[in-house]
Motif scaffolding. Structure first.
Motif, short mmCIF file in Angstrom:
data_model
loop_
_atom_site.label_atom_id
_atom_site.label_comp_id
_atom_site.label_asym_id
_atom_site.label_seq_id
_atom_site.Cartn_x
_atom_site.Cartn_y
_atom_site.Cartn_z
N LEU A 69 3.01 9.38 -18.70
CA LEU A 69 2.26 8.19 -18.04
C LEU A 69 1.72 7.98 -16.80
O LEU A 69 2.22 9.39 -16.56
CB LEU A 69 3.42 7.12 -17.24
N ASP A 70 0.69 7.64 -17.09
CA ASP A 70 -0.41 8.00 -15.64
C ASP A 70 0.22 7.26 -14.30
O ASP A 70 0.14 7.82 -13.35
CB ASP A 70 -1.73 7.11 -15.93
N VAL A 71 1.01 6.20 -14.87
CA VAL A 71 2.16 5.05 -13.20
C VAL A 71 3.35 4.79 -13.59
O VAL A 71 2.98 4.02 -14.96
CB VAL A 71 0.84 4.63 -12.22
N ALA A 72 3.60 4.91 -13.15
CA ALA A 72 4.75 3.22 -13.10
C ALA A 72 4.98 2.78 -11.66
O ALA A 72 4.64 2.83 -10.51
CB ALA A 72 6.09 4.44 -13.48
N ILE A 73 4.74 1.60 -12.15
CA ILE A 73 4.86 0.38 -10.67
C ILE A 73 6.57 0.23 -10.72
O ILE A 73 7.14 -0.41 -11.81
CB ILE A 73 4.24 -1.09 -11.56
N ARG A 74 7.10 -0.05 -9.52
CA ARG A 74 8.49 -0.53 -9.31
C ARG A 74 9.32 -0.55 -8.43
O ARG A 74 8.70 -0.85 -7.32
CB ARG A 74 9.44 1.35 -9.27
N VAL A 75 9.92 -2.02 -9.12
CA VAL A 75 10.47 -2.85 -7.36
C VAL A 75 12.29 -1.82 -6.93
O VAL A 75 12.99 -1.63 -7.49
CB VAL A 75 11.14 -4.58 -7.89
N ALA A 76 11.77 -1.36 -5.73
CA ALA A 76 13.18 -0.81 -5.37
C ALA A 76 13.18 -0.08 -4.21
O ALA A 76 11.63 -0.61 -3.52
CB ALA A 76 12.95 1.08 -5.95
N VAL A 77 14.46 -0.05 -3.51
CA VAL A 77 13.89 0.08 -1.55
C VAL A 77 14.27 1.88 -1.90
O VAL A 77 14.46 2.97 -2.55
CB VAL A 77 15.39 0.56 -0.81
N MET A 78 12.86 2.38 -1.44
CA MET A 78 12.41 3.14 -1.67
C MET A 78 11.85 4.17 -0.54
O MET A 78 10.69 3.63 -0.01
CB MET A 78 11.22 3.88 -2.87
N LYS A 79 11.93 5.38 -0.24
CA LYS A 79 10.20 6.19 1.04
C LYS A 79 9.71 6.86 0.45
O LYS A 79 10.13 7.75 -0.81
CB LYS A 79 11.53 7.09 1.95
N PRO A 80 8.11 7.21 0.83
CA PRO A 80 7.38 8.10 0.09
C PRO A 80 7.95 9.11 -0.05
O PRO A 80 7.60 9.69 -0.85
CB PRO A 80 6.27 8.38 1.19
N SER A 81 8.90 9.51 0.52
CA SER A 81 9.14 11.19 0.65
C SER A 81 10.31 11.29 -0.62
O SER A 81 10.60 12.16 -1.61
CB SER A 81 10.04 11.73 1.30
N ASP A 82 10.70 9.99 -1.05
CA ASP A 82 11.64 10.25 -2.41
C ASP A 82 11.53 10.43 -3.82
O ASP A 82 11.77 11.57 -4.47
CB ASP A 82 11.66 8.83 -2.53
N MET A 83 9.59 10.26 -4.13
CA MET A 83 9.33 10.62 -5.32
C MET A 83 7.97 11.09 -4.48
O MET A 83 7.31 10.57 -3.72
CB MET A 83 9.54 9.20 -6.27
N ILE A 84 6.78 11.43 -5.74
CA ILE A 84 4.90 11.29 -5.27
C ILE A 84 4.78 9.60 -5.91
O ILE A 84 4.30 8.76 -6.55
CB ILE A 84 4.02 11.98 -6.90
N ALA A 85 4.61 8.74 -4.54
CA ALA A 85 4.92 7.60 -4.92
C ALA A 85 3.66 7.00 -3.86
O ALA A 85 3.91 7.21 -2.21
CB ALA A 85 5.76 6.65 -5.13
N THR A 86 3.41 5.34 -3.81
CA THR A 86 2.85 4.69 -2.83
C THR A 86 2.96 2.93 -2.58
O THR A 86 4.17 3.06 -3.76
CB THR A 86 1.52 5.30 -2.75
N ARG A 87 2.89 2.47 -1.18
CA ARG A 87 3.75 1.26 -1.42
C ARG A 87 2.37 0.73 -1.72
O ARG A 87 1.07 0.58 -1.22
CB ARG A 87 4.63 0.95 -0.13
N VAL A 88 2.62 -0.55 -2.57
CA VAL A 88 2.08 -1.95 -2.94
C VAL A 88 1.47 -2.34 -2.37
O VAL A 88 0.39 -3.22 -1.78
CB VAL A 88 2.20 -1.81 -4.47
#
Length: 297
Positions: free
Chosen positions: A138-157
């Motif tokens: 997959l190219d991208v997963a949209i997730r609802v979570a408590v997350m820090k940017p350092s936890d995964m390769i992610a950006t807050r939307v």
């Protein structure tokens, strides 16, 4: 290195056999085997354990697979940047998202992208579970979570706070709870994966164990029971924003605690070479969420 052979290696790893890869690539198993052997010779390493009945990655193949993905993503990104002047998106956008947000938010964003980019294709997987996006391709997963940017390769939307709510008729009949302790006297509607409701007080997180007559495996079912007046629910804002706007549900604010703040995140399989179609999708998603949030009463 021939990137077509690298892409072939990734396809073999994905489908699990030379014959399946040959069918997908529109060629013969013999040619697939020959091209794979050439890539292994160039790398100086065997990439698959092969028998007449099975095929599996070697340790070297496991190590090479993420690099192969990066190489192919870089190639695709380069092609996209120069095709049609870089203004028209193409290829297949592969996305996964939770069911409720997928229907109410993701599909409208995707519809706009498809209308503006006839060469684009979208493959959307809706699931309330966590999918391994790298394994699923997959190219991208949209997730609802408590997350820090350092936890995964992610950006807050966008922000997506937990929201206590109930139907107006329920509150008129049983009253509005004022504190967290008051919830013990109310039927609480829970998701199977959520035996405790998270709150914050003075910057610290507190978990409140809840109980009630109804539990369900999906957000849709809990929300429907809440609208029907069965009890109080804690769902995230974007799960219930439409029902709140229509007056079907009412927010409940407690005096001593606040529901935990979570976010909507976009999670990616790689840190580099984000395709233009993914960037456009994230931009469209962020714009839509912010527009709805600003329009909310």
């Amino acid at each position: 290195m021939n990137l077509a052979d690298v892409a072939l290696f990734r396809t073999i790893a994905s489908v699990g056999s030379l014959s399946a890869a040959a069918r997908r690539m529109g060629t013969t198993p013999m040619l697939v085997s020959r091209r794979l052997a050439g890539l292994e010779a160039e790398l100086g390493a065997r990439l698959f354990h092969r028998t007449t009945r099975s095929l599996s990655l070697t340790a070297e193949g496991e190590a090479f697979l993420p690099h192969a993905t990066t190489l192919i993503e870089a190639r695709d990104s380069a092609f996209e940047s120069v095709s049609s002047g870089g203004s028209v998106l193409g290829g297949v956008l592969k996305v996964t998202a939770p069911n409720v947000i997928g229907h109410s938010i993701i599909v409208p964003v995707v519809a706009d992208l498809l209308a503006e980019n006839p060469a684009l294709r979208v493959d959307l997987t809706l699931s309330d579970g966590v999918i391994d996006i790298a394994t699923a391709g997959l190219d991208v997963a949209i997730r609802v979570a408590v997350m820090k940017p350092s936890d995964m390769i992610a950006t807050r939307v966008a922000d997506n706070p937990y929201t206590l709510c109930a139907a107006p008729a329920y509150l008129a009949r049983f009253g509005v709870p004022a504190t967290a302790a008051d919830l013990v006297g109310h039927p609480c509607l829970k998701l199977h994966a959520m035996d405790h409701w998270p709150f914050t007080r003075d910057g610290e997180t507190h978990q409140l164990r809840i109980g009630g007559p109804f539990s369900a495996s999906t957000v849709d079912a809990v929300r429907a029971a809440c609208v029907a007046g069965v009890g109080i629910a804690m769902l995230t804002y974007w799960d219930v924003h439409e029902q709140i706007a229509r007056g079907e549900l009412v927010r409940i604010a407690l005096m001593d605690v606040e529901p935990l703040e979570v976010g909507i995140w976009a999670v990616f399989p790689s840190r580099t070479h984000l395709p233009a179609r993914v960037r456009a999708f994230i931009d469209g998603l962020r714009d839509r969420l912010h527009a709805h949030a600003n329009a909310a009463p």
